[in-house]
Design a protein around this motif. Structure first.
Motif, mmCIF file in Angstrom:
data_model
loop_
_atom_site.group_PDB
_atom_site.id
_atom_site.type_symbol
_atom_site.label_atom_id
_atom_site.label_comp_id
_atom_site.label_asym_id
_atom_site.label_seq_id
_atom_site.Cartn_x
_atom_site.Cartn_y
_atom_site.Cartn_z
ATOM 1 N N TRP A 1 0.830 -1.204 0.000
ATOM 2 C CA TRP A 1 0.000 0.000 0.000
ATOM 3 C C TRP A 1 0.867 1.256 0.000
ATOM 4 O O TRP A 1 0.611 2.204 -0.729
ATOM 5 C CB TRP A 1 -0.912 -0.034 1.217
ATOM 6 C CG TRP A 1 -1.713 1.186 1.456
ATOM 7 C CD1 TRP A 1 -2.711 1.682 0.674
ATOM 8 C CD2 TRP A 1 -1.599 2.087 2.553
ATOM 9 N NE1 TRP A 1 -3.233 2.817 1.225
ATOM 10 C CE2 TRP A 1 -2.560 3.089 2.386
ATOM 11 C CE3 TRP A 1 -0.771 2.128 3.663
ATOM 12 C CZ2 TRP A 1 -2.711 4.126 3.283
ATOM 13 C CZ3 TRP A 1 -0.931 3.158 4.560
ATOM 14 C CH2 TRP A 1 -1.896 4.147 4.361
ATOM 15 N N SER B 1 -0.086 5.724 -5.100
ATOM 16 C CA SER B 1 -0.713 5.924 -3.799
ATOM 17 C C SER B 1 -0.512 7.357 -3.318
ATOM 18 O O SER B 1 0.616 7.839 -3.211
ATOM 19 C CB SER B 1 -0.130 4.954 -2.774
ATOM 20 O OG SER B 1 -0.649 5.228 -1.509
ATOM 21 N N TYR C 1 -1.065 8.349 -0.355
ATOM 22 C CA TYR C 1 -0.973 8.325 1.103
ATOM 23 C C TYR C 1 0.430 8.503 1.647
ATOM 24 O O TYR C 1 0.604 8.686 2.841
ATOM 25 C CB TYR C 1 -1.561 7.016 1.636
ATOM 26 C CG TYR C 1 -2.986 6.800 1.223
ATOM 27 C CD1 TYR C 1 -3.990 7.638 1.685
ATOM 28 C CD2 TYR C 1 -3.330 5.775 0.356
ATOM 29 C CE1 TYR C 1 -5.302 7.450 1.296
ATOM 30 C CE2 TYR C 1 -4.635 5.584 -0.031
ATOM 31 C CZ TYR C 1 -5.621 6.426 0.449
ATOM 32 O OH TYR C 1 -6.918 6.244 0.055
ATOM 33 N N SER D 1 0.769 11.796 3.358
ATOM 34 C CA SER D 1 -0.011 11.824 4.600
ATOM 35 C C SER D 1 0.705 11.084 5.723
ATOM 36 O O SER D 1 0.736 11.544 6.868
ATOM 37 C CB SER D 1 -1.382 11.196 4.379
ATOM 38 O OG SER D 1 -2.075 11.867 3.364
#
Length: 129
Positions: free
Chosen positions: A19, A25, A27, A30
């Motif tokens: 992931w 991605s 993310y 973040s």
């Protein structure tokens, strides 16, 4: 064994790694910003923030474990949410009210996990000696 191919710990870590390493991605930024904020908070008031972060991490872990198990049982979404909420609140309150004891429990779990993970080569060494 925690390192076997069927281990849930290995499966969880592979999923999180894929992931985060996915180039599409969004993310990654973040996660980096969250790590920066946590680091700044720990710099400000380490012991108090450690208790809050430890409590939050265990609550989140309990909620995610409940979610995983509920999805495996194919429960309806309301039941999944309810189970996640109950697990998170119960573990969060238990850890917050018994913080020192929960750290001892964490150490014991790490010790048991280490002993379980090393059992294969210990048995070989026992047979050799």
């Amino acid at each position: 064994n925690f390192t076997s191919a069927d281990s849930p710990l290995v499966e969880y870590s592979k999923t999180v790694q894929s992931w985060l390493n996915n180039e599409s991605s969004p993310y990654q930024i973040s996660v980096a910003l969250a790590a920066l904020v946590v680091g700044l908070c720990l710099t400000w008031d380490g012991p108090q923030m450690w208790q809050a972060l430890f409590t939050l991490a265990l609550s989140l872990s309990a909620a995610l474990a409940g979610c995983f198990e509920a999805n495996e049982q194919q429960l309806p979404i309301f039941s999944v949410g309810s189970l996640m909420f109950q697990a998170a609140v119960t573990v969060g309150l238990a850890v917050y009210w018994g913080f020192e004891g929960s750290q001892v429990l964490l150490g014991a779990c790490c010790g048991f996990a280490g002993a379980y993970g090393m059992s294969g080569w210990i048995r070989i060494m026992d047979a050799v000696t």
